[in-house]
Design a protein around this motif. Structure first.
Motif, short mmCIF file in Angstrom:
data_model
loop_
_atom_site.label_atom_id
_atom_site.label_comp_id
_atom_site.label_asym_id
_atom_site.label_seq_id
_atom_site.Cartn_x
_atom_site.Cartn_y
_atom_site.Cartn_z
N UNK A 106 5.52 2.75 -7.03
CA UNK A 106 5.23 2.13 -5.73
C UNK A 106 4.29 0.94 -5.92
N UNK A 107 4.50 -0.12 -5.12
CA UNK A 107 3.64 -1.30 -5.26
C UNK A 107 3.22 -1.88 -3.92
N UNK A 108 3.02 -1.02 -2.93
CA UNK A 108 2.43 -1.45 -1.67
C UNK A 108 1.05 -0.79 -1.54
N UNK A 109 0.28 -1.23 -0.57
CA UNK A 109 -1.09 -0.71 -0.40
C UNK A 109 -1.10 0.80 -0.16
N UNK A 110 -0.02 1.32 0.43
CA UNK A 110 0.05 2.76 0.72
C UNK A 110 0.04 3.60 -0.55
N UNK A 126 11.50 -7.67 1.61
CA UNK A 126 10.75 -8.70 0.92
C UNK A 126 9.54 -8.20 0.17
N UNK A 127 9.41 -6.86 0.05
CA UNK A 127 8.31 -6.25 -0.70
C UNK A 127 8.68 -6.17 -2.18
N UNK A 128 7.80 -5.59 -2.98
CA UNK A 128 8.07 -5.46 -4.41
C UNK A 128 7.86 -4.02 -4.86
N UNK A 129 8.51 -3.68 -5.95
CA UNK A 129 8.32 -2.39 -6.62
C UNK A 129 8.25 -2.68 -8.10
N UNK A 130 7.56 -1.80 -8.84
CA UNK A 130 7.38 -1.98 -10.27
C UNK A 130 8.28 -1.04 -11.07
N UNK A 131 8.68 -1.49 -12.24
CA UNK A 131 9.27 -0.61 -13.24
C UNK A 131 8.45 -0.77 -14.51
N UNK A 132 7.73 0.29 -14.87
CA UNK A 132 6.86 0.26 -16.03
C UNK A 132 7.58 0.88 -17.22
N UNK A 159 2.21 6.28 -8.06
CA UNK A 159 3.20 7.13 -7.42
C UNK A 159 4.64 6.76 -7.85
N UNK A 160 5.44 7.78 -8.16
CA UNK A 160 6.82 7.57 -8.57
C UNK A 160 7.68 7.43 -7.32
N UNK A 161 8.51 6.39 -7.30
CA UNK A 161 9.36 6.14 -6.14
C UNK A 161 10.82 5.97 -6.58
N UNK A 162 11.66 5.62 -5.63
CA UNK A 162 13.10 5.58 -5.88
C UNK A 162 13.53 4.37 -6.69
N UNK A 163 14.69 4.51 -7.33
CA UNK A 163 15.25 3.45 -8.17
C UNK A 163 16.08 2.49 -7.33
N UNK A 164 16.39 1.33 -7.92
CA UNK A 164 17.20 0.30 -7.26
C UNK A 164 18.29 -0.19 -8.21
N UNK A 165 19.28 -0.83 -7.65
CA UNK A 165 20.42 -1.30 -8.45
C UNK A 165 19.98 -2.30 -9.51
N UNK A 166 18.96 -3.11 -9.25
CA UNK A 166 18.48 -4.09 -10.24
C UNK A 166 17.97 -3.40 -11.51
N UNK A 167 17.42 -2.17 -11.36
CA UNK A 167 16.92 -1.44 -12.53
C UNK A 167 18.04 -1.18 -13.53
N UNK A 168 19.21 -0.88 -13.01
CA UNK A 168 20.34 -0.52 -13.87
C UNK A 168 20.85 -1.71 -14.67
N UNK A 227 -4.20 -9.84 -8.45
CA UNK A 227 -4.59 -9.68 -7.05
C UNK A 227 -3.31 -9.69 -6.23
N UNK A 228 -3.19 -8.76 -5.30
CA UNK A 228 -1.99 -8.71 -4.47
C UNK A 228 -2.37 -8.70 -3.00
N UNK A 229 -1.76 -9.59 -2.26
CA UNK A 229 -2.00 -9.70 -0.82
C UNK A 229 -3.48 -9.84 -0.51
N UNK A 230 -4.18 -10.59 -1.37
CA UNK A 230 -5.58 -10.89 -1.13
C UNK A 230 -6.56 -9.84 -1.61
N UNK A 231 -6.07 -8.72 -2.17
CA UNK A 231 -6.96 -7.65 -2.64
C UNK A 231 -6.80 -7.45 -4.14
N UNK A 232 -7.91 -7.19 -4.83
CA UNK A 232 -7.84 -6.91 -6.25
C UNK A 232 -7.00 -5.66 -6.49
#
Length: 334
Positions: free
Chosen positions: A67-71, A92-98, A110-119, A233-238
């Protein structure tokens, strides 16, 4: 990206040297200071293909969707990753793949769902393990056919736990060692096109901070000379890590890619972007407080991505974690 547009790259300078003897020593006589039976210095250990750091062994590859949102912040385990991909998702949000291999944290999430771009990104790693929490029903057959080992929360439930103090669905964390134990045949780390060097090439333009915008997310990468890293820094926060300290890496790759609407949607009926990581394009590499214009090329999904400077030479990364920010010059609105 106005901060880095318009600079000129100079030719990289590569220095090399070799020691030579004078050839004046008489036959049968050792040079002064030599020791009989002395052997050549042992070769240094090979470099890890993902980080350029010395490694004694190649370990299996684990990819984790985070997950890559403030939540979902602060994220845990991300600082141990070898490579971090930033991808656009719905709204228009982002998610990470580490990508993990050289070092495994105790927990990641937090682990979240996959997307077609990952494949489309993952085949360059062979057949890695992929940790995620669910996919859209229409995408299940795509995951089943993909070159990966499924270690999602439904396939390997004992490798996950819910962390107290966090709200679902942002409280699901995975244990990398347990995840890889469920994928004993996962491919080991191999070349994905990265080149590393302690010495930055000539032609960089000094930069204190570089900004990247997505339709609903803003990133700033600020150089820290003290830490020798670009801090995020993302959306103005470290962007702080759960383990302490700010997220960041010695090398940031801003890779301009084509982004289309895929055939998938989320439950809000927002389209799922398809990020094209195969092909050719341009980008910017940040290292050692400097920005370099580069060209990137990835001929096929099974091949890695190479990055070259204006003179056609490989762009060397600084050793350590690498962030690959897959961004569109003309972001498609959600």
């Amino acid at each position: 990206m106005r901060a880095v547009i318009g600079f000129t790259l100079a030719t990289a300078v590569v220095l090399s040297g070799a020691a030579c003897s004078s050839g004046d020593d008489p036959p049968g006589k050792q040079p002064q200071g030599a020791t009989a039976g002395a052997s050549a210095s042992p070769s240094p250990p090979p470099e890890h293909p993902f980080t350029g750091r010395p490694t004694a062994a190649r370990r299996p590859v684990l990819a984790v969707k985070i997950e890559n949102t403030s939540a979902g912040k602060p994220q845990m385990g991300l600082r141990s990753a070898d490579i971090v991909y930033v991808e656009q998702v719905e709204g228009g949000l982002t998610r990470l793949m580490a990508i993990f291999s050289s070092k495994l944290p105790a927990q990641v999430g937090p682990v979240r769902s996959a997307r077609i771009s990952d494949l489309h990104i993952l085949p360059q790693f062979g057949k890695p393990a992929l940790a995620y929490s669910g996919v859209q029903t229409k995408m299940i057959p795509f995951v089943q056919q993909a070159s990966l080992f499924d270690v999602s929360d439904s396939s390997a439930p004992n490798a996950y736990s819910r962390v107290p103090g966090r709200v679902a669905p942002y409280n699901l964390f995975g244990a990398p060692r347990k995840l890889l134990a469920r994928a004993p045949q996962a491919s080991k780390a191999a070349d994905v096109g990265f080149v590393f060097s302690d010495q930055p090439p000539a032609g960089g333009v000094p930069q204190k901070a570089v900004n990247v915008r997505y339709p609903a997310a803003r990133f700033s990468f600020t150089w820290s000379g003290a830490q020798k890293r670009w801090l995020v820094t993302q959306d103005g926060a470290k962007d702080m890590a759960a383990e302490g300290g700010q997220q960041g890496a010695p090398t940031i790759v801003i890779q301009w890619v084509k982004t289309d609407r895929s055939q998938f949607h989320d439950f809000h009926q927002s389209y799922t972007p398809l990020v094209h990581s195969v092909g050719k394009g341009t980008g910017v590499v940040l290292r050692d407080g400097q920005a370099y214009r580069v060209k990137w090329s990835r001929p096929s999904e099974k091949e890695g991505t190479t990055y070259t400077t204006a003179d056609g030479k490989p762009m060397p990364f600084a050793r350590g974690q690498v962030w690959v920010v897959l961004a569109s010059k003309k972001p498609v609105s959600p």
